[in-house]
Design an enzyme around this catalytic site. Structure first.
Site, PDB file in Angstrom:
ATOM      1  N   SER A 116       0.991  -1.340  -0.035  1.00  0.00           N
ATOM      2  CA  SER A 116      -0.037  -0.029   0.023  1.00  0.00           C
ATOM      3  C   SER A 116       0.904   1.271  -0.031  1.00  0.00           C
ATOM      4  CB  SER A 116      -0.827   0.051   1.203  1.00  0.00           C
ATOM      5  OG  SER A 116      -2.089   0.864   0.985  1.00  0.00           O
TER       6      SER A 116
ATOM      7  N   ASP B  64      -5.959  -3.730  -2.190  1.00  0.00           N
ATOM      8  CA  ASP B  64      -4.716  -3.417  -1.220  1.00  0.00           C
ATOM      9  C   ASP B  64      -3.751  -4.745  -0.731  1.00  0.00           C
ATOM     10  OD1 ASP B  64      -3.438  -2.342   0.728  1.00  0.00           O
ATOM     11  OD2 ASP B  64      -4.984  -1.849   1.994  1.00  0.00           O
TER      12      ASP B  64
END
Length: 293
Positions: A56, A183
């Site tokens: 991320s 993610d």
């Protein structure tokens, strides 16, 4: 205590060589701005990692370092762009007022397209392809339907970053090699395991955070969604630390900041500044313990 240490197992035949370091930058939205302090500390120590991994926001910061940017360069760029209100909205406007609605997915919650946003905000130093990086980089993404972590380390770098940073409920998933990715922090919030066989000392940096409050007020709908995600990821991290910890594990104290608090970049950096000394002390302790310079 926010720093954990574990002595590395070293090859006695290489006792005269310097330690090889690798660093894993975890996910956590705007809290990941604090990764800059880690990069600055490594610069000041004269340490160039032999490998980097990230999930991320950690993938974004890791890509900056892997591109050859110094921590001070990343700090300056972050404060000029995401940390500056006028610059932030001007860059969003450059996406094109006529087509911005389509590019951002119609402004509906959970439908923001991260690709054009990253194009507007990533430093020009970050190349298009993994092959052009100066330090090997591993980026964690989550295969949504495959129910597994995917480590991306070749090909289109920008797409890999977008996939790793596609926070569920906020950004649209990203297609990579025909698979739907979200993610990377969902499966691996601090992807240090990928580096354990590549370096003598692996540094893991956790910026996931956890819900904070006085315990007397219920969280808002949005806070409860992100807070539940934080709790799940912290449970995953706790288990990983028991089973196979990195040699240095750091947690900058940035809990009070929210996922999208990028306009508070300077405050985040100020709050996390202590982690620079923590990392330097940890490195010194390890170097002393193993008797290497």
């Amino acid at each position: 205590m926010n720093t954990r240490l574990s002595l590395p197992d070293l090859d006695p035949e290489k006792s005269g060589e310097g330690l090889r370091y690798a660093v894993a930058f975890g996910g956590g939205g705007a809290r990941g701005v604090s990764h800059i302090c880690i990069i600055e500390a490594l610069d000041e120590l004269g340490i160039t990692p032999v490998a980097i991994s990230g999930s991320s926001i950690g993938a974004i910061m890791g890509a900056g370092m892997a591109s050859g940017m110094r921590g001070s360069d990343i700090r300056d760029y972050t404060l000029r762009t995401m940390g500056n209100r006028n610059s932030l909205f001007n860059r969003l406007w450059t996406l094109g007022p006529a087509s911005m609605r389509d590019k951002l997915g119609g402004f509906r919650f959970g439908h923001f397209n991260l690709d054009p946003i990253l194009d507007a905000f990533l430093p020009p130093d970050i190349p298009e392809d993994f092959a052009d990086l100066k330090i090997p980089l591993k980026i964690s993404a989550t295969d949504y339907y495959g129910q597994a972590e995917v480590v991306l380390e070749e090909g289109d770098l920008r797409t890999a970053i977008a996939a790793s940073a596609a926070i569920p409920g906020l950004f649209m998933p990203v297609w990579v090699n025909g698979r739907v990715m979200i993610d990377g922090g969902v499966f691996n919030p601090v992807p240090y395991e990928q580096l354990l066989d590549l370096a003598d000392v692996v540094i893991g940096v956790d910026v996931v955070g956890a819900p904070e409050g006085d315990g007397t007020h219920p969280p808002s709908r949005i806070d409860s969604l992100f807070g539940a995600s934080q709790l799940t990821m912290q449970a995953s991290i706790a288990l990983k630390l028991k089973l196979n910890p990195p040699h240095i594990f750091l947690r900058p104290q940035v809990n009070r900041f929210r996922v999208l608090d990028f306009l508070k970049a300077q405050e985040i950096l100020d709050e996390a500044s202590h982690v620079k000394d923590e990392l330097k002390r940890a490195v010194d302790a390890l170097e002393t313990a193993v008797g290497r310079d």
